[in-house]
Design an enzyme around this catalytic site. Structure first.
Site, PDB file in Angstrom:
ATOM      1  CG  HIS A  28      -0.220  -0.283   2.400  1.00 35.83           C
ATOM      2  ND1 HIS A  28      -0.083  -1.359   3.111  1.00 35.83           N
ATOM      3  CD2 HIS A  28       0.537   0.669   3.370  1.00 35.83           C
ATOM      4  CE1 HIS A  28       0.555  -1.433   4.311  1.00 35.83           C
ATOM      5  NE2 HIS A  28       1.073  -0.094   4.442  1.00 35.83           N
ATOM      6  CG  ASP A  56       5.661  -3.187   6.724  1.00 35.64           C
ATOM      7  OD1 ASP A  56       5.763  -3.409   7.504  1.00 35.64           O
ATOM      8  OD2 ASP A  56       4.514  -2.701   6.036  1.00 35.64           O
ATOM      9  CD  GLU A  74       7.089  -7.554   9.296  1.00 36.50           C
ATOM     10  OE1 GLU A  74       6.616  -7.460  10.539  1.00 36.50           O
ATOM     11  OE2 GLU A  74       6.296  -7.254   8.489  1.00 36.50           O
ATOM     12  CG  HIS A 112       8.887  -0.903  14.615  1.00 33.63           C
ATOM     13  ND1 HIS A 112       9.726  -1.724  14.054  1.00 33.63           N
ATOM     14  CD2 HIS A 112       7.860  -0.585  13.849  1.00 33.63           C
ATOM     15  CE1 HIS A 112       9.022  -2.050  13.059  1.00 33.63           C
ATOM     16  NE2 HIS A 112       7.807  -1.504  13.027  1.00 33.63           N
ATOM     17  CG  ASP A 113       5.111  -3.791  15.215  1.00 34.41           C
ATOM     18  OD1 ASP A 113       4.416  -3.179  15.704  1.00 34.41           O
ATOM     19  OD2 ASP A 113       5.092  -4.392  14.258  1.00 34.41           O
TER      20      ASP A 113
END
Length: 553
Positions: free
Chosen positions: A92, A273, A314, A376-377
């Site tokens: 996206h 991603d 990922e 970061h997650d």
């Protein structure tokens, strides 16, 4: 298929504004003597680009963000002999992208009309048209499909001719009804000025209180409501991430242009991603479709290879599904999303048996990994299913939550755990001893270690950041932005100094090479990880009961 070779030196991971506010501030930190020989790579999260939402994962374009970075920062990193890892988001891009804005302006006449997925074209012949203007797919086509949010993943987009056209929208969306200017009502609707002023007050006050347009009480101006509602709909704005139509040649032109731009930045590793959502077919799962996912990866890899880029797909999936093994067999590096939970489990049970099992599998199957503690997650939980007993996973969740963490469930389903949000330091009970022991184990794991900046500084759970972020802001618990002064002061802490010493040892010791032999021994409480090559051997001994470690070289 053999995995591509790459350096396994330690990699820093941060947002461009994680320390100091700009990428140049992190560069200045890396130039300090304390960081000499500590990092070989830097994974800069995608807010370094021109983005709008999700702290970087909603891309408008891959131009550098003027507020956070410039090309000199990139050049300075290369001068420090630090190579780069950056994101490429396949599924996206933002509604603010040039391509989507062209559709909003030109509708059917836009050259990007099919750049994104027209929901009704996709499902033509597979369902019934609804009064809302979108096709409701037949149950047989969607019963096994995986959607990230409740309801159908649609954003209704207003075309210039007044039609609302549904586009596929897997992730975030927001429809914004803009404030009314009474002068526009006079000019465009022929309304009397004083009437326009009163109606503007009513509408703007309702919108400020997040009221849906159709619920607004127009009072004595009720006769104008249909006209005003149509005006609001025609002038609405959007935020969100729109799914790309990978069957469009223009999307593949876009993919190529992005990979070339990343190569021009000097990127070595490209993290893919959300790639598993990109291939879509009626009736298939809508996540990791087979063979579509692998065909997509191969085509992207062919382009990436032209530019000397190494791909790192990922994906989160349970250990039992063996997706990591499938990726490795196809020649890709894989994320070691198992290590964070395995280490916490080993500390809790004072037993490294499950961790040893995973280390043995990596070495025996020659799986090239990028591993981590925090990121970061969140700390992955879903991934552990099939590797750890269910009761041990549940116990670990309870303990980490008891230490202040927050559980993130999968698209609102409370009985389906996904990740727990906490700093790794807090997840370990804010123990310097455990933090150093965990770091030592990570640096002796097979693969390339990725170091979350806040772990390096022994960051604690940031509840104030969560509060500021509001609903859905749980991830901010592990994303504290440090000032340069704060970072420099933290460099004086023993737990930080010793982590840097471990990193320097890992990056300068000639025994840590891709062709080294790695062996692991474990008698439950005591674990030994040994690396050997032509230069000699180096051995880590850890005792989970005593929470101690020693290194012998």
């Amino acid at each position: 298929m053999e995995a591509k070779k790459m350096g396994i030196g330690a990699m820093l991971n941060a947002y461009p504004d994680s320390v100091g506010g700009r990428l140049s501030d992190i560069v200045s930190l890396l130039k300090k003597e304390e960081f000499k020989d500590t990092f070989k790579s830097f994974y800069i999260l995608p807010s370094v680009f021109n983005t709008d939402l999700d702290r970087g994962f909603s891309l408008i374009s891959y131009d550098l963000s003027e507020t956070l970075a410039d090309k000199q920062d990139i050049a300075d990193l290369h001068d420090l002999n630090i190579d780069l890892k950056m994101d490429f988001i396949l599924n996206h891009i933002s509604v603010l992208s040039e391509q989507f804005q062209d559709i909003i302006r030109n509708g059917d006449a836009s050259k990007y009309r099919d750049f994104f997925i027209d929901w009704n074209k996709f499902w033509d012949g597979c369902g019934e048209m609804t009064e809302g203007g979108y096709i409701q797919p037949d149950e047989k086509y969607i019963k096994d499909m995986f959607f990230r949010k409740a309801g159908l993943p649609i954003l209704m987009v207003r075309f210039p001719d007044g039609r609302d056209v549904p586009y596929w929208n897997t992730f975030y969306q927001e429809v914004i009804y803009n404030r009314i200017n009474p002068l526009d009502l006079v000019r465009q609707l022929g309304m009397q000025y004083q009437t326009a002023v009163e109606i503007s007050h009513i509408v703007n006050d309702a919108l400020a209180h997040k009221m849906a347009p159709e619920d607004i009480d127009f009072g004595r101006w009720e006769q104008h409501k249909p006209q005003i509602l149509e005006y609001l709909q025609a002038n609405r704005s959007y935020l969100g991430q729109m799914d790309l139509n990978i069957k469009s040649p223009l999307v593949w032109d876009y993919y190529r242009s992005v990979l070339k731009k990343l190569s021009d930045y000097g990127v070595a590793i490209v993290r893919l991603d959300a790639f598993a959502y990109a291939p879509k077919e009626p009736g298939l799962r809508n996540f990791l479709n087979d063979p579509g996912t692998w065909d997509l990866l191969q085509k992207v890899d062919d382009i990436a290879s032209e530019y000397g880029l190494t791909l790192l797909p990922e994906i989160h999936a349970s250990y039992a599904e063996k997706i990591y093994e499938l990726l490795a067999d196809k020649g890709y590096m894989v994320y070691d999303f198992f290590l964070p939970g395995l280490l916490i489990d080993a500390f809790i049970r004072k037993n490294g048996t499950y961790l040893k099992k995973w280390i043995d599998e990596i070495t025996e199957k020659n799986i090239l990994t990028v591993n981590m503690l925090g990121c970061h997650d969140g700390i992955p939980l879903l991934d552990l299913k099939g590797l750890l007993p269910e009761e041990d996973i549940r116990n670990m969740i309870d303990i980490v939550v008891g230490r202040g963490g927050y559980v993130k469930d999968l698209h609102g389903a409370k009985n389906v755990y996904y990740q727990v949000n906490a700093t790794y330091y807090s997840a370990l009970g804010e123990s310097d001893r455990r933090m150093l022991m965990a770091r030592a184990i990570q640096l002796f794991m097979p693969g390339k270690p990725q170091i979350w900046y806040l772990d390096l500084f022994a960051g604690k759970n940031d509840y104030e950041a969560m509060r500021r972020a509001g609903v859905g802001g749980h991830k901010e618990i592990n994303r504290t932005n440090l000032t340069l002064r704060e970072a420099e002061e933290l460099l004086q802490k023993d737990v930080v100094k010793k982590q840097l010493e471990l990193l320097r040892f890992r990056n300068t010791c000639p025994i840590f090479t891709e062709d080294a032999d790695i062996n692991c021994y474990c008698n439950e409480t005591v674990m030994i990880i040994k690396w050997e090559n032509g230069c000699g051997s180096v051995k880590l001994t850890v005792d989970f009961e005593k929470e101690t470690y020693t290194i012998e070289a």
